[in-house]
Structures are given as structure tokens and as C-alpha cells.
Design an enzyme around this catalytic site. Structure first.
Site, PDB file in Angstrom:
ATOM      1  N   GLY A 254      29.071 -15.777 -10.195  1.00  0.00           N
ATOM      2  CA  GLY A 254      29.891 -16.589 -11.105  1.00  0.00           C
ATOM      3  C   GLY A 254      31.325 -16.126 -11.256  1.00  0.00           C
ATOM      4  O   GLY A 254      32.038 -16.616 -12.141  1.00  0.00           O
TER       5      GLY A 254
ATOM      6  N   ASP B   8      32.792 -20.629  -1.141  1.00  0.00           N
ATOM      7  CA  ASP B   8      32.957 -19.173  -1.046  1.00  0.00           C
ATOM      8  C   ASP B   8      31.722 -18.706  -0.266  1.00  0.00           C
ATOM      9  O   ASP B   8      30.717 -18.309  -0.851  1.00  0.00           O
ATOM     10  CB  ASP B   8      33.010 -18.580  -2.457  1.00  0.00           C
ATOM     11  CG  ASP B   8      33.371 -17.106  -2.453  1.00  0.00           C
ATOM     12  OD1 ASP B   8      34.104 -16.675  -1.539  1.00  0.00           O
ATOM     13  OD2 ASP B   8      32.914 -16.378  -3.347  1.00  0.00           O
TER      14      ASP B   8
ATOM     15  N   CYS C 284      34.568 -13.027   2.139  1.00  0.00           N
ATOM     16  CA  CYS C 284      35.054 -11.675   1.852  1.00  0.00           C
ATOM     17  C   CYS C 284      34.918 -10.835   3.120  1.00  0.00           C
ATOM     18  O   CYS C 284      34.589  -9.659   3.055  1.00  0.00           O
ATOM     19  CB  CYS C 284      34.340 -11.062   0.656  1.00  0.00           C
ATOM     20  SG  CYS C 284      32.598 -10.812   0.908  1.00  0.00           S
TER      21      CYS C 284
END
Ligand code: SAM
Length: 449
Positions: free
Chosen positions: A110, A174, A227
Site C-alpha cells: 500500500g 507497479d 524496483c
């Protein structure tokens, strides 16, 4: 942290002349950073700020967040600094004052969803989705702690969003990735790395992008991030995606002092954040604009047949006085759960409840059993709670921790419900009954250390 031989060779090829700098950064501890919740915390000027995030701060050392009641009250989120780059992208690309439908497709735990909630207007609607059921629980917890009423948490596969064709103005992907930006903090991520794992990630990322694309409206924006530093999962993947769909990538204008790398590959423009160039673990981000597709058409509804059950008017009346601005909310009841949805978004919410597996929506207000109305835990964390209409019991840190641990607590309070508050932030509820109090902090959220 030491690299495996295979990764040392890979990173040497990846970063060329910058490899010694990368290696040096890699041997240092990862910086600690938090992002304040602007509706629950005041920003202090004397802090080491994250350049691309208004409420992002670096901390000189890593404290025990678990033993800080403000952490449990949702006053801040512990988030890696480069992930906060999302803010700069949103500010440059999106009409943030507008009423936007936003999907955070891969949202647990989150971090980016809570960030989006701080950036979007009150009238906007955020769908925070997580495909893995068990991870959706922590997402619900973090969304509830952030204390807003304009989000829902869903537990769906990306392809399920095809039922919401053209619904979203913005989709954040993401994506799950090979996680090179996690290696410094998480040696397990490093052990899992292999060229075949990278390929598995590439294939999964492509599938996710293809599956969710229909849900974006024409002219809408898809923000893609990972990432990892691996071009195969980043710019090369997006270049492939642009052979499949009609879209363009957008440019940002960034201060050179931030150290963000401009990445150009074929028709892709992206941004790379690397640990040897700035204070952060690493991120790739790029924004696509959709150039074609169908717009959303809400499903027809039979006249006079509301989709949600309306609570009894006595219940609405009783709960409304706990709220600062009840007129902004639309109360619904699902079984015995009373929930408030953002009033301007309620028609849109109907479609979301119809097509998605909604795990949490708006703000949970209460559990209603005949005449008994038990305030919901999320209501204690809600920034729209009217504390003056309630009995509030302010506690010091040690007492707050006793409450959060659900330990026996010799506290005498009058009969009825009381909000436990720490530094004026709601933590949860207790109920005074003859001779003792009952602690209603959720069992699965309690501090175990
Ligand atoms: N956005 C999150 C944040 O800022 O806190 C981090 C998301 S993490 C990088 C990627 C997420 O994608 C994980 O929660 C993972 O469970 C989820 N995921 C894994 N496989 C997926 C799939 N096939 N489709 C969609 N999401 C997936």
C-alpha cells in the site's frame, strides 16, 4: 552486503564505468525514509527531505516503528525514498485537481496507494487492487490507517478489469519484478535472482500490461514502474508493449541535481533512480498515454432500484453525528456492516462492487446488530471522525502500547464506547462495562513484540 559472482558480472555489464560507484553504494546501509500523512502529521522544517516528495523525509537512523503508536495511527508510512518519485510524475502529468478514477493494480502493501490518496482530490476514487488474497489484508489495514473515504480495496486478477473497459483515467502498474532495488535490504531477493527468473518476470509484466490496458480510457495515463534496474523488465518491455497498443510515452522535466537518469530506448522515455546516484534503493518509472480505445459506459440500472441497501434512518442519524461532514458521505449497509462511501463517487462505486471482489470500501463505520451499533475500528482511524461528539481517552506512549498489544489494562471508564487517542490521533475503541473495559483493537493487528 556482498554480491554473488553471477550478479557482480551482471551489474558490471549493466553499469559499466559507474560500476565502482554502484558497488560502493551497495556496501553501505540502505537509507531509512518515511512519508508523512498530511492529514495526520505536521511537516517539520528541520528534516532531511526527499527532494521529489513534499512529505517524504529521511531519518538519521532506523527506529522501532512497531513501538511508535503514531505509526499504528497512520501518521506516516515507512517507504523507500525512490518509490516516492511517483509524486513528481503525478504532479507533472495528471490534472490532480480533477475528479479522477485511479487504479493501483499491484498495490500491496500500500505504499503507492497511500501516497496517491494524499495526492488525489477528495472527489477522486482510488481502487487499490492486490491479486494475492493474503497480501490484500495488509493493504486493507494500511488503507484504513490512512483515514480517507475515497478508496476501495479489491482482490482481483488484472484480466478482471476488462469488465471495466475505459473506466480509469489513470492506472499504476507497479509490477512484480526481479527486485534488484531490494537486494541491499533483502538478501532473499538476491538469492532468487537468475536470468530465467528475470524472463519469468518479463513475461508476467507483459501479461499484466496487456490484460489491464482495456480498463484505461482513451487519453488516460498508465504509469509503469518496477524496483529493478534490468532494462528487459523496464524500457525494453515497454518498447515491446508499444508494438501491441496505440500509446506514447511522456517526458518529464527534472532538476539535474536530483540525479535521476533519463532513459531513452527506441520510442520509450523512462526514468531510472539508482542507489549510487541518489539516496534511495532504485526504481524505474515511465508514463504512457493511451491514444485509442473505448470510453466507459456505466451499466443501465432499473429506475428506483438502488444497488446498495439503505441503512435504517435511525442508524444513519445516530452515526452521522460521529462524522465531521456526513453530507460528503453516502451510507450503505452490507449485511450488518455499515459503510460510508464518497457521495460523489457512489454511482461509480456500484460498478466496482458489481464487477470486482471488493475487500474494503470507503470507510467502515459500524457493525449494526438490531439496536446495538458497534463503532468499526476503521472509524477510529478516519480523518473525518468528529472527536468532539465522542468520549475520547487520551493516553501516553506506554498506555498506548498496552492497548495496541491488547494486554490487560486496569483502566476504569464510564459505561459505553471510548476512543483511545495518542497525541490526538485515534488508535481504536474500548468499551466500559461494569468493573472493567473491553479492548476492541483488532486481534490480527495487535503488536506481538
Ligand atoms: N505498489 C506496492 C507498494 O508500493 O507498496 C508494491 C507492489 S509489489 C512491487 C508488486 C505486487 O504485485 C505484489 O503485491 C504482488 O503480490 C503483486 N503481483 C504478483 N503477481 C501479480 C500478477 N500476476 N498480477 C498482478 N499483481 C501481481
Amino acid at each position: 552486503m556482498k554480491l554473488t559472482q553471477e550478479l557482480a558480472v551482471y551489474f558490471q555489464q549493466r553499469f559499466h564505468s559507474e560500476y565502482p560507484l554502484f558497488l560502493e553504494a551497495f556496501s553501505e546501509p540502505a537509507p531509512t525514509s518515511i512519508r508523512l500523512n498530511p492529514t495526520k502529521s505536521d511537516s517539520s522544517e528541520e528534516v532531511d527531505s526527499v527532494p521529489w516528495a513534499e512529505h517524504g523525509h529521511y531519518l538519521a537512523k532506523r527506529p522501532s516503528f512497531t513501538l511508535d503508536p503514531r505509526f499504528h495511527a497512520g501518521a506516516y508510512y515507512v517507504q523507500e525514498a525512490s518509490s516516492m518519485f511517483l509524486e513528481e510524475v503525478c504532479k507533472q502529468v495528471l490534472p490532480l485537481d480533477n475528479d479522477l478514477n485511479v487504479l493501483d493494480l499491484c498495490a500491496a502493501p500500500g505504499g503507492k496507494s497511500t501516497h496517491l490518496l494524499s495526492l488525489l482530490s477528495q472527489e477522486s476514487l482510488l481502487v487499490a487492487n492486490e491479486v494475492i488474497r493474503s497480501r490484500a489484508n495488509i493493504l486493507v489495514e494500511n488503507i484504513a490507517k490512512w483515514g480517507r473515504h475515497n478508496a476501495i480495496v479489491s482482490n482481483n486478477d488484472p484480466r478482471d478489469f476488462q469488465l471495466l473497459e475505459g473506466f480509469f483515467d489513470v492506472i499504476l502498474v507497479d509490477a512484480p519484478c526481479s527486485g534488484e532495488g531490494m537486494f541491499r535490504k533483502d538478501p532473499k531477493a538476491m538469492r532468487e535472482w537468475s536470468p530465467s527468473h528475470v524472463q519469468l518476470c518479463v513475461d508476467r509484466q507483459r501479461r499484466i500490461l496487456m490484460d489491464v490496458w482495456a480498463a484505461l480510457k482513451p487519453g488516460g495515463h498508465l504509469i509503469y514502474s518496477t524496483c529493478t534496474y534490468n532494462p528487459k523488465e523496464n524500457e525494453e518491455n515497454l518498447a515491446w508493449f508499444l508494438t501491441q497498443v496505440e500509446a506514447t510515452t511522456l517526458d518529464l522535466s527534472l532538476p539535474a541535481a536530483w540525479g535521476v537518469q533519463d532513459i531513452r530506448y527506441q520510442n520509450i522515455h523512462g526514468y531510472g533512480l539508482y542507489p549510487h546516484r541518489l539516496k534511495g534503493e532504485g526504481l524505474f518509472m515511465s508514463v504512457l498515454r493511451k491514444e485509442e480505445g473505448k470510453a466507459w459506459h456505466p451499466p443501465k440500472r432499473k429506475k428506483g432500484q438502488p444497488y446498495f441497501d439503505k441503512p435504517h434512518k435511525d442508524v444513519i442519524q445516530q452515526v452521522a453525528h460521529w462524522l465531521k461532514r456526513p453530507e460528503e458521505l453516502h451510507m450503505i449497509q452490507i449485511n450488518d456492516q455499515l459503510t460510508a462511501l464518497s457521495a460523489p463517487a457512489v454511482r461509480k462505486m456500484e460498478s466496482l462492487y458489481r464487477y470486482l471482489r471488493v475487500r474494503y470500501g470507503g470507510v467502515a463505520l459500524a457493525e449494526v446488530k438490531r439496536k446495538d451499533i458497534r463503532p468499526a475500528h476503521a472509524l477510529a482511524l478516519y480523518t473525518g471522525l468528529e472527536q468532539e461528539s465522542l468520549s475520547v481517552h487520551e493516553v501516553e506512549r506506554e498506555e498506548a502500547l498496552t492497548f495496541l498489544r491488547k494486554k490487560p489494562w486496569p483502566l476504569a471508564l464510564p459505561k459505553g464506547w471510548h476512543l483511545i487517542s495518542y497525541q490526538s490521533l485515534g488508535l481504536g475503541w474500548v468499551k466500559g462495562v461494569p468493573g472493567r473495559i473491553n479492548n476492541y483493537y483488532p486481534q490480527h493487528w495487535r503488536i506481538r513484540m
